[in-house]
Design a protein around this motif. Structure first.
Motif, short mmCIF file in Angstrom:
data_model
loop_
_atom_site.label_atom_id
_atom_site.label_comp_id
_atom_site.label_asym_id
_atom_site.label_seq_id
_atom_site.Cartn_x
_atom_site.Cartn_y
_atom_site.Cartn_z
N GLU B 33 0.85 -1.20 0.00
CA GLU B 33 0.00 0.00 0.00
C GLU B 33 0.88 1.24 0.00
O GLU B 33 1.80 1.36 0.81
CB GLU B 33 -0.93 -0.01 1.22
N LYS B 34 0.56 2.15 -0.90
CA LYS B 34 1.34 3.39 -1.05
C LYS B 34 1.18 4.30 0.17
O LYS B 34 2.14 4.88 0.66
CB LYS B 34 0.82 4.08 -2.32
N LYS B 35 -0.06 4.40 0.65
CA LYS B 35 -0.33 5.30 1.78
C LYS B 35 0.10 4.66 3.09
O LYS B 35 0.45 3.49 3.15
CB LYS B 35 -1.82 5.64 1.83
N SER B 36 0.00 5.44 4.17
CA SER B 36 0.47 4.93 5.46
C SER B 36 -0.56 4.00 6.11
O SER B 36 -0.26 3.34 7.09
CB SER B 36 0.78 6.10 6.38
N ARG B 37 -1.80 3.99 5.55
CA ARG B 37 -2.79 3.08 6.14
C ARG B 37 -3.60 2.40 5.03
O ARG B 37 -3.82 3.00 3.97
CB ARG B 37 -3.73 3.82 7.11
N PRO B 38 -4.03 1.15 5.27
CA PRO B 38 -4.80 0.45 4.24
C PRO B 38 -6.26 0.92 4.24
O PRO B 38 -6.68 1.66 5.12
CB PRO B 38 -4.71 -1.01 4.67
N GLY B 39 -7.02 0.49 3.24
CA GLY B 39 -8.47 0.77 3.22
C GLY B 39 -8.92 1.65 2.07
O GLY B 39 -10.09 1.68 1.73
N GLY B 40 -7.98 2.41 1.48
CA GLY B 40 -8.36 3.28 0.36
C GLY B 40 -9.44 4.27 0.76
O GLY B 40 -9.49 4.74 1.90
N HIS B 41 -10.34 4.57 -0.18
CA HIS B 41 -11.41 5.54 0.10
C HIS B 41 -12.40 5.02 1.14
O HIS B 41 -13.07 5.81 1.80
CB HIS B 41 -12.17 5.87 -1.20
N LEU B 42 -12.48 3.69 1.26
CA LEU B 42 -13.42 3.11 2.23
C LEU B 42 -13.11 3.61 3.64
O LEU B 42 -14.01 3.81 4.45
CB LEU B 42 -13.33 1.58 2.16
#
Lengths: 107, 346
Positions: B33-42
């Motif tokens: 995952e690129k961001k620091s947290r998973p989940g995307g827009h969800l």
């Protein structure tokens, strides 16, 4: 003396102003016939209307006028309805049109 | 024999569901995952249409499965920028060095929300009372304040459909398909929060195609008294005291319409996030600021394998606007295609 315009003439204000207060009768119309709110203006009522070919009778437009608070316009046009009920048999949203028009014309 | 390994790029709903399905099929899964947290827009949403299920519930249940599975390794803050074919496997490149290797890859990079400020006539980013649908979710999640006075318990609120969708001016001819039902959902949430409010949806068509959508629209009209006005907003302008005046053609009346609002919500559509540039043995995962294209899968309509190249599969909304159930089903289908590939069937 008539007013002179330069190449065009101006109609009276025709825009719908939703900032103006809604007439109190509108809420009582919805209370008498709540199914009016379910109309999606598909036009089926007007397409099957037995009066529509000869008079300005388009139920969905009456309903739009009501929603915009233009009750005066609506009441006049509702009088063209013969209450035959064809529209109601075809309404996909189950609007109780006959009763609604009757209530509209009696406002 | 060592277990075969699959790498997944993106830990939004598509990536998380792919990871779970593939791990259940017996593969080792590396989830990046690129961001620091998973989940995307969800992770940023409040409740989900059409059942008003809290978004956090779905994310938690996906995350529990991911974290509980010993074969899934989740790494956040890792930006995979490209892929290189090495024999029968793919190498994952992170800023010019090899980050990992896998027998097959699932690209699940999702979508970006349309930048509302690009529709300049609506004044997003200029007038505080104009917010995007994503910002409204943040308000519902209490991460942001309402843009009008706290004492105002009967605000007038407008929701504009199709912002950045079905609009050649933005270069997006497609329908983002989740925004109409999101508007209905948000209108109901607004009426629940402020029962004395007036909520107006400005739509071009009401595209209620999914299970339970039309029923929710019906409920919004009858039970929540949401107003639906057919016509696209031409402009929003300031009207004093932080309020916004909007103008539109009321196409059912055939007349211009004006209205002053306390808050204007722009239903932003979906745009591409990562556009892969596919060459013979390499794939560059490019991020465009404005004009990326969704990933095109040739023959997708007739049910061809959801891949760009042998072993490189694509799942979820990076292929185009999609709703959550569609994304989750697509991730499961992709996992099955991938299994067939690795077991020599495909």
């Amino acid at each position: 003396m008539t007013k002179q315009y330069f190449g065009f003439s101006v109609l009276e204000q025709r825009s719908v102003n939703l900032d103006s207060e809604m007439p109190a009768e509108l809420e009582s119309l919805y209370q008498k016939e709540p199914s009016l709110r379910a109309c999606i203006a598909c036009g089926n009522c007007a397409a099957v209307c037995s009066a529509g070919h000869f008079a300005e009778m388009q139920f969905y437009r009456l309903n739009v006028m009501a929603r915009r608070g233009l009750l005066h316009e609506m009441v006049g046009k509702a009088a063209a309805c013969m209450l035959c009920g064809r529209c109601q048999m075809s309404c996909p949203r189950g609007v109780n049109i006959r009763h609604a028009v009757l209530m509209m014309s009696q406002l | 024999m060592t277990k075969q390994k699959v790498a997944i790029i993106g830990a939004g709903p598509a990536g998380l569901q792919s990871a779970v399905s593939l791990a259940e099929l017996g593969y080792e899964v590396d989830l990046y995952e690129k961001k620091s947290r998973p989940g995307g827009h969800l992770a940023e949403w409040h409740v989900l249409f059409p059942d008003m299920q809290p978004a956090g519930e779905l994310l938690d249940s996906l995350m529990q499965k991911v974290l509980a599975h010993p074969q899934i390794r989740l790494e956040t803050g890792v930006n995979i920028s490209g892929l290189e074919r090495a024999g029968n496997s793919w190498q994952l490149i992170q800023s010019d060095s090899v980050r990992g290797e896998a027998d097959a890859v699932v690209l699940a990079s999702g979508f970006k929300l349309f930048e509302a400020s690009k529709k300049e006539e609506y004044g997003h980013g200029i007038y505080p009372a104009v917010i995007s649908s994503a910002e409204l979710e943040a308000i519902f999640n209490r991460e942001k304040e309402w843009p009008f006075e706290k004492t105002n318990k009967s605000p007038k609120i407008g929701l504009v459909h199709c912002v950045g969708s079905r609009d050649a001016k933005c270069g997006n001819l497609y329908c983002s398909k989740a925004c109409c039902i999101t508007a209905v959902k948000q209108a109901i949430e607004l009426k629940k929060t402020f029962p004395a409010s007036e909520v107006y949806c400005f739509y071009m068509d009401m595209r209620m195609f999914g299970l339970g959508y039309e029923e929710l629209y019906h409920k919004a009209q009858l039970d929540y008294k949401v107003h639906f006005i057919r016509g696209r907003l031409s402009e929003a302008s300031p009207s004093g005291a932080g309020r916004i005046q909007v103008k539109a053609e009321d196409t059912l009346m055939g007349r211009p319409l004006k209205l002053t609002l306390d808050m204007l919500v722009l239903m932003v559509g979906m745009t591409a996030s990562v556009s892969p540039e596919v060459k013979e043995n390499t794939v560059e995962l490019k991020e465009y600021a404005n004009k990326g294209e969704f990933v095109k899968i040739p023959g997708a309509v007739i049910g061809a394998a959801q891949w760009l190249k042998p072993g490189l599969f694509v799942a979820g909304a990076c292929k185009g606007p999609a709703t959550l159930p569609e994304v989750l089903n697509d991730a499961r289908a992709t996992a099955l295609d991938l299994r067939n590939y690795l077991s020599g069937v495909l």
